[in-house]
Design an enzyme around this catalytic site. Sequence first.
Site, PDB file in Angstrom:
ATOM      1  N   TYR A   1      40.140  47.626  43.180  1.00 20.04           N
ATOM      2  CA  TYR A   1      39.574  46.296  42.936  1.00 20.04           C
ATOM      3  C   TYR A   1      40.693  45.265  42.782  1.00 20.04           C
ATOM      4  CZ  TYR A   1      35.730  43.158  41.758  1.00 20.04           C
ATOM      5  OH  TYR A   1      34.794  42.145  41.777  1.00 20.04           O
TER       6      TYR A   1
ATOM      7  N   LYS B   1      37.982  37.906  38.500  1.00 21.69           N
ATOM      8  CA  LYS B   1      36.686  37.998  37.794  1.00 21.69           C
ATOM      9  C   LYS B   1      36.891  37.761  36.285  1.00 21.69           C
ATOM     10  CE  LYS B   1      33.739  39.054  41.190  1.00 21.69           C
ATOM     11  NZ  LYS B   1      32.839  38.037  41.752  1.00 21.69           N
TER      12      LYS B   1
HETATM   13  P1  NAD Z   1      27.729  39.588  50.164  1.00 25.07           P
HETATM   14  O1  NAD Z   1      28.778  39.883  51.172  1.00 25.07           O
HETATM   15  O2  NAD Z   1      26.322  39.757  50.576  1.00 25.07           O
HETATM   16  O3  NAD Z   1      27.921  38.129  49.547  1.00 25.07           O
HETATM   17  C1  NAD Z   1      29.184  37.511  49.428  1.00 25.07           C
HETATM   18  C2  NAD Z   1      28.988  36.088  49.872  1.00 25.07           C
HETATM   19  O4  NAD Z   1      30.169  35.315  49.660  1.00 25.07           O
HETATM   20  C3  NAD Z   1      28.634  35.989  51.364  1.00 25.07           C
HETATM   21  O5  NAD Z   1      27.383  35.379  51.526  1.00 25.07           O
HETATM   22  C4  NAD Z   1      29.741  35.107  51.930  1.00 25.07           C
HETATM   23  O6  NAD Z   1      29.275  34.250  52.954  1.00 25.07           O
HETATM   24  C5  NAD Z   1      30.142  34.332  50.675  1.00 25.07           C
HETATM   25  N1  NAD Z   1      31.454  33.688  50.847  1.00 25.07           N
HETATM   26  C6  NAD Z   1      32.678  34.258  50.987  1.00 25.07           C
HETATM   27  N2  NAD Z   1      33.609  33.310  51.231  1.00 25.07           N
HETATM   28  C7  NAD Z   1      32.947  32.110  51.236  1.00 25.07           C
HETATM   29  C8  NAD Z   1      33.345  30.774  51.448  1.00 25.07           C
HETATM   30  N3  NAD Z   1      34.620  30.448  51.747  1.00 25.07           N
HETATM   31  N4  NAD Z   1      32.415  29.791  51.364  1.00 25.07           N
HETATM   32  C9  NAD Z   1      31.116  30.087  51.104  1.00 25.07           C
HETATM   33  N5  NAD Z   1      30.658  31.351  50.911  1.00 25.07           N
HETATM   34  C10 NAD Z   1      31.586  32.346  50.983  1.00 25.07           C
HETATM   35  O7  NAD Z   1      28.079  40.554  48.919  1.00 25.07           O
HETATM   36  P2  NAD Z   1      27.472  40.627  47.425  1.00 25.07           P
HETATM   37  O8  NAD Z   1      27.846  41.970  46.940  1.00 25.07           O
HETATM   38  O9  NAD Z   1      26.065  40.196  47.418  1.00 25.07           O
HETATM   39  O10 NAD Z   1      28.401  39.583  46.652  1.00 25.07           O
HETATM   40  C11 NAD Z   1      27.887  38.515  45.872  1.00 25.07           C
HETATM   41  C12 NAD Z   1      28.635  38.400  44.566  1.00 25.07           C
HETATM   42  O11 NAD Z   1      28.354  39.542  43.757  1.00 25.07           O
HETATM   43  C13 NAD Z   1      30.166  38.338  44.674  1.00 25.07           C
HETATM   44  O12 NAD Z   1      30.669  37.428  43.730  1.00 25.07           O
HETATM   45  C14 NAD Z   1      30.581  39.756  44.303  1.00 25.07           C
HETATM   46  O13 NAD Z   1      31.906  39.808  43.792  1.00 25.07           O
HETATM   47  C15 NAD Z   1      29.564  40.036  43.216  1.00 25.07           C
HETATM   48  N6  NAD Z   1      29.394  41.442  42.845  1.00 25.07           N
HETATM   49  C16 NAD Z   1      29.067  42.380  43.781  1.00 25.07           C
HETATM   50  C17 NAD Z   1      28.935  43.711  43.405  1.00 25.07           C
HETATM   51  C18 NAD Z   1      28.609  44.777  44.404  1.00 25.07           C
HETATM   52  O14 NAD Z   1      28.834  45.963  44.113  1.00 25.07           O
HETATM   53  N7  NAD Z   1      28.073  44.455  45.559  1.00 25.07           N
HETATM   54  C19 NAD Z   1      29.114  44.091  42.057  1.00 25.07           C
HETATM   55  C20 NAD Z   1      29.439  43.105  41.119  1.00 25.07           C
HETATM   56  C21 NAD Z   1      29.586  41.787  41.527  1.00 25.07           C
END
Ligand code: NAD
Length: 269
Positions: free
Chosen positions: A170, A177
Amino acid sequence: MTTTTEQSPLVQTNHVLPLAGKKGLITGVANDKSIAFAVAKAIRELGGEIALTYQNEKTAKYTQPLAEALGAKLFLKLDVTEEGSLESVIEKCGAEFGEIDFAIHSMAFCNGDDLHGRVIDTTEAGFDSAMNISCHSFLRMAKALEPLMAHGGSLITMSYLGAERVVRNYGVMGIIKAALESAVRYMAYDLGPKGIRVFAVSPGPIMTRAASGIANFNTLLESDAAKAPLGRTVTIDEVGALTAFLCTAGSSGMTGQTIYVDAGAHIVA
Ligand code: NAD
C-alpha cells in the site's frame, strides 16, 4: 420514565424517505464495481437527487448508462488534475440544485511504483500527484461547496486501514490516507459551526478497478476475510449503505470520524 416531545431523527413522518429533497454530488464512479456506484445507488434508494461525475471519455462509456439507470440529474466530466474542473462541476451543481446537502469524494490515484516500493523511494512528483488527487481535492471540494451548504450537510471521503497500520503493497498511499483522515478531523472542526459534518469511511478490501492495481490483492482479500470477526470481506453495497446513512439525519450527532466498514477486521491484530 421521562417523556419528550422531541422526535428521534430516525422517525420519518408520513413515510418520507430519509433523503427526500436532499441533493448532492457523487464523484469516483468508474464502473458498476466502484464503491461510489453503490453509494449512489443507496442514496437514490433513500430518495436523494444526485449529480454524477466521470473522469474522462474512456470511463464515460461505462458510466453514462449507470448515470441514466440511477436517474442522475447531472452527468459531468471531472478530472481533479485539470485546472478549474472541480470548481466548474460544483458551479453546475449549484445552478441545477441551488443548495447541496451532501458530497461524496471517492477518488484516489497513485503510481504503481510508489505503491509497491519503499516509501522513502517515492519521487516528489509521485508524492505530489497522489496527494493532490487523493487528498487535497477533498479540501478543494469542501471549499467550493461551502457557499452551497448554507443549511449544513455531509462531506464524505473514502479511506483505508493503511492510514493507521502498515499494509503490504500500500506504500505511500498509506501516508496519504493518514493525511486524508487528519484532514477530515480539521475540516469537521472548521465546518462544524456551519452544520457541515465531515467523515472518512474506511472499507475493508474490495476488488475494484483501483484495487486491481495493488499487488497480491487477492491475498489481502483472503487474509482479511480470515481474521475478520464476521469471517468475510464486505461488499460495495455495505459501504454504500453506511455512506448514505452518514448523509441522513440519523447521523446528525456525528462528525470528524473515520468509520470502518470492514466486517470488523481492523480490531484484530
Ligand atoms: P474505482 O477505481 O472504482 O474508483 C476510483 C475512482 O477515482 C475512479 O472513478 C477514478 O476515475 C477516480 N479518479 C482517479 N484519478 C482521478 C482524477 N484525476 N480526477 C477525477 N477522478 C479520479 O475504485 P474504488 O475502490 O471504488 O475507489 C474509491 C475510493 O475508495 C478510493 O479513494 C479508494 O482508495 C477507496 N478505498 C477502496 C478500497 C478497496 O479495497 N477497493 C478500500 C478502502 C478504500
